[in-house]
Design a protein around this motif. Structure first.
Motif, short mmCIF file in Angstrom:
data_model
loop_
_atom_site.label_atom_id
_atom_site.label_comp_id
_atom_site.label_asym_id
_atom_site.label_seq_id
_atom_site.Cartn_x
_atom_site.Cartn_y
_atom_site.Cartn_z
N ALA A 254 0.24 13.64 -1.28
CA ALA A 254 1.48 13.74 -2.05
C ALA A 254 1.22 14.27 -3.45
O ALA A 254 1.99 15.08 -3.99
N ALA A 255 0.12 13.80 -4.07
CA ALA A 255 -0.21 14.27 -5.41
C ALA A 255 -0.55 15.75 -5.40
O ALA A 255 -0.12 16.51 -6.28
N ARG A 256 -1.32 16.19 -4.41
CA ARG A 256 -1.68 17.61 -4.33
C ARG A 256 -0.45 18.48 -4.10
O ARG A 256 -0.35 19.59 -4.65
N ALA A 257 0.47 18.01 -3.28
CA ALA A 257 1.67 18.80 -2.98
C ALA A 257 2.51 19.01 -4.24
O ALA A 257 3.07 20.09 -4.45
N ALA A 258 2.60 17.98 -5.07
CA ALA A 258 3.43 18.08 -6.28
C ALA A 258 2.68 18.66 -7.47
O ALA A 258 3.28 19.29 -8.34
N PHE A 259 1.36 18.46 -7.50
CA PHE A 259 0.54 18.86 -8.64
C PHE A 259 -0.77 19.41 -8.09
O PHE A 259 -1.77 18.70 -8.01
N PRO A 260 -0.80 20.69 -7.67
CA PRO A 260 -1.98 21.25 -6.99
C PRO A 260 -3.28 21.13 -7.78
O PRO A 260 -4.37 21.10 -7.20
N GLY A 261 -3.18 21.06 -9.11
CA GLY A 261 -4.40 20.99 -9.92
C GLY A 261 -4.94 19.60 -10.13
O GLY A 261 -5.89 19.42 -10.91
N VAL A 262 -4.40 18.59 -9.41
CA VAL A 262 -4.89 17.23 -9.60
C VAL A 262 -6.36 17.14 -9.20
O VAL A 262 -6.80 17.74 -8.22
N PHE B 161 0.84 -1.20 0.00
CA PHE B 161 0.00 0.00 0.00
C PHE B 161 0.88 1.25 0.00
O PHE B 161 0.56 2.26 -0.65
N ALA B 162 2.00 1.20 0.74
CA ALA B 162 2.88 2.36 0.81
C ALA B 162 3.46 2.70 -0.56
O ALA B 162 3.46 3.87 -0.97
N SER B 163 3.93 1.69 -1.28
CA SER B 163 4.60 1.96 -2.56
C SER B 163 3.61 2.32 -3.67
O SER B 163 3.88 3.23 -4.47
N VAL B 164 2.48 1.65 -3.73
CA VAL B 164 1.55 1.84 -4.85
C VAL B 164 0.52 2.92 -4.57
O VAL B 164 0.22 3.75 -5.45
N ARG B 165 -0.01 2.96 -3.37
CA ARG B 165 -1.11 3.89 -3.09
C ARG B 165 -0.68 5.18 -2.42
O ARG B 165 -1.32 6.21 -2.57
N ALA B 166 0.41 5.14 -1.64
CA ALA B 166 0.86 6.34 -0.93
C ALA B 166 1.96 7.08 -1.70
O ALA B 166 1.86 8.28 -1.94
N GLU B 167 3.00 6.35 -2.12
CA GLU B 167 4.14 7.00 -2.76
C GLU B 167 3.97 7.15 -4.27
O GLU B 167 4.42 8.14 -4.86
N GLY B 168 3.32 6.20 -4.91
CA GLY B 168 3.16 6.22 -6.36
C GLY B 168 2.52 7.49 -6.90
O GLY B 168 3.04 8.10 -7.84
N PRO B 169 1.38 7.93 -6.34
CA PRO B 169 0.76 9.15 -6.85
C PRO B 169 1.67 10.38 -6.78
O PRO B 169 1.68 11.21 -7.70
N GLN C 93 7.37 17.99 -16.19
CA GLN C 93 7.27 17.98 -17.65
C GLN C 93 6.21 18.95 -18.17
O GLN C 93 5.95 18.99 -19.37
N GLY C 94 5.60 19.72 -17.27
CA GLY C 94 4.63 20.73 -17.70
C GLY C 94 3.32 20.18 -18.19
O GLY C 94 2.62 20.82 -18.98
N ILE C 95 2.95 19.00 -17.72
CA ILE C 95 1.67 18.40 -18.12
C ILE C 95 0.51 19.19 -17.53
O ILE C 95 0.57 19.64 -16.37
N ALA C 96 -0.52 19.40 -18.32
CA ALA C 96 -1.59 20.32 -17.95
C ALA C 96 -2.58 19.74 -16.94
O ALA C 96 -3.03 20.44 -16.02
N ARG C 97 -2.95 18.46 -17.09
CA ARG C 97 -4.04 17.93 -16.28
C ARG C 97 -3.65 16.58 -15.68
O ARG C 97 -2.95 15.78 -16.30
N MET C 98 -4.16 16.32 -14.46
CA MET C 98 -3.96 15.03 -13.81
C MET C 98 -5.22 14.65 -13.06
O MET C 98 -5.86 15.49 -12.41
N ALA C 99 -5.59 13.38 -13.15
CA ALA C 99 -6.70 12.83 -12.37
C ALA C 99 -6.19 11.62 -11.61
O ALA C 99 -5.36 10.85 -12.12
N MET C 100 -6.67 11.44 -10.40
CA MET C 100 -6.25 10.32 -9.56
C MET C 100 -7.46 9.56 -9.05
O MET C 100 -8.40 10.16 -8.52
N ILE C 101 -7.45 8.24 -9.23
CA ILE C 101 -8.51 7.39 -8.67
C ILE C 101 -8.15 7.08 -7.22
O ILE C 101 -7.11 6.49 -6.94
#
Length: 329
Positions: free
Chosen positions: A138-146, A89-97, A107-115
């Motif tokens: 973690a996803a919000r911290a790195a990519f606020p527009g997720v 769970f740590a590697s796939v669900r916590a750290e992966g996103p 890389q300047g990607i415009a949009r991200m969605a997370m399940i």
């Protein structure tokens, strides 16, 4: 969304439907998976050349970055139903996103969605729900527009929830109902979840928001067991299993899960402690959901279950099918 979208976990139950939904919108899709040979069937979901399969592992940063080259959007749909080997769970669900979000931002990607999932919280009883909450942060911290999408129990032909109940009904003379089966669940159709993901990527107004996705009706766990018995035409006695005894049964599942990595031919665990913890609480959507993402007529559970649970009936596809009575609520 008509540019290139990279989908991590696209070979999974939800991820595959996300690929289908994006293909229908005309997007080009790069499916990033650990084992590409398990995902080549996904190419049939689009036009020739529309869907590309690449090897990537969310635990290996360079493969993540490579899978995102030239992408305009990314979907994180990777997950694991139980922990085994390096698939924790740590590697796939916590750290992966966070890894994917950081690479996408770089890389300047415009949009991200997370399940994600309903019930994700740092204080959740289930370890998987705590890990998903950490992944969201973690996803919000790195990519606020997720855009975060939290579905309830997801149903569809390859689901792990209703198929498992039907398997138990086919093999066991009784049906266990944990803790009395009073927890409330709002099952949502996998194709509706996929449509929501595609809609979120296409609408910039969804950036930075969280949506909880539930189907058109709320049922108790006991009612869902009864529905599965009706659809599979099985007569079984429902037996209420106290949480303490259920925990002992789940511990055996934890052992099977631990052995699944080094011995992959073993049966998947029928129940783990984490899965049991998820059944202790309600799984009901609140706040913005499917309607706000344009999915205004979510598919009802009773309309779909007979289309794939028929194989658990005596006689299988040749058994006479009757539509189940709608559940109350």
């Amino acid at each position: 969304m008509r540019g290139l979208v990279t989908v991590f976990g696209g070979s999974g139950f939800i991820g595959g439907q996300v690929v289908r939904a994006l293909a229908k919108q005309g997007a080009r899709i790069r499916v990033a998976v650990r084992r590409p040979w398990q995902a080549y069937r996904l190419r049939l979901l689009g036009e020739v050349g529309q869907i590309e399969i690449v090897q990537a592992n969310v635990r290996v940063a360079e493969t993540v970055s490579r899978a995102l080259i030239d992408a305009e959007a990314v979907v994180y749909a990777a997950g694991t139903p139980f922990q085994y080997g390096a698939q924790t769970f740590a590697s796939v669900r916590a750290e992966g996103p966070g890894e994917v979000a950081a690479a996408a931002a770089a890389q300047g990607i415009a949009r991200m969605a997370m399940i994600s999932g309903i019930g994700a919280s740092p204080d959740a009883l289930a370890a998987s729900a705590r890990a998903v909450a950490a992944g969201e942060a973690a996803a919000r911290a790195a990519f606020p527009g997720v855009t975060i999408l939290r579905p309830s129990v997801v149903f569809g032909p390859d689901d792990a929830f209703f198929n498992k109940l039907a398997q138990i009904a086919a093999l066991s003379p009784v049906m266990p109902v944990f803790g009395g089966g009073e927890a409330r669940i709002q099952p949502v159709f996998v194709a509706d979840v996929a449509r929501a993901v595609a809609a979120a990527l296409s609408d910039p107004a969804t950036a930075g928001r969280t949506y909880e996705l539930g189907g058109p009706a709320i049922h108790t766990y006991r009612q869902l067991v009864e529905l599965v018995l009706a659809v599979t035409d099985r007569r079984r006695t429902l037996v209420s299993v106290p949480w303490g005894l259920a925990g002992m049964l789940a511990a055996g599942g934890d052992l099977l899960a631990a052995l699944h990595g080094p011995m992959p031919m073993l049966l998947k665990p029928p129940l783990t402690t984490d899965q049991l913890d998820l059944l202790r609480i309600d799984n009901v959507a609140s706040g913005p959901g499917l309607a706000e993402l344009g999915v205004t007529a979510p598919v009802a559970l009773e309309a779909v279950l007979p289309s794939y649970l028929y194989r658990y009936r005596k006689g299988g596809q040749y058994a006479e099918l009757t539509a189940p009575e709608p559940l109350p609520g």
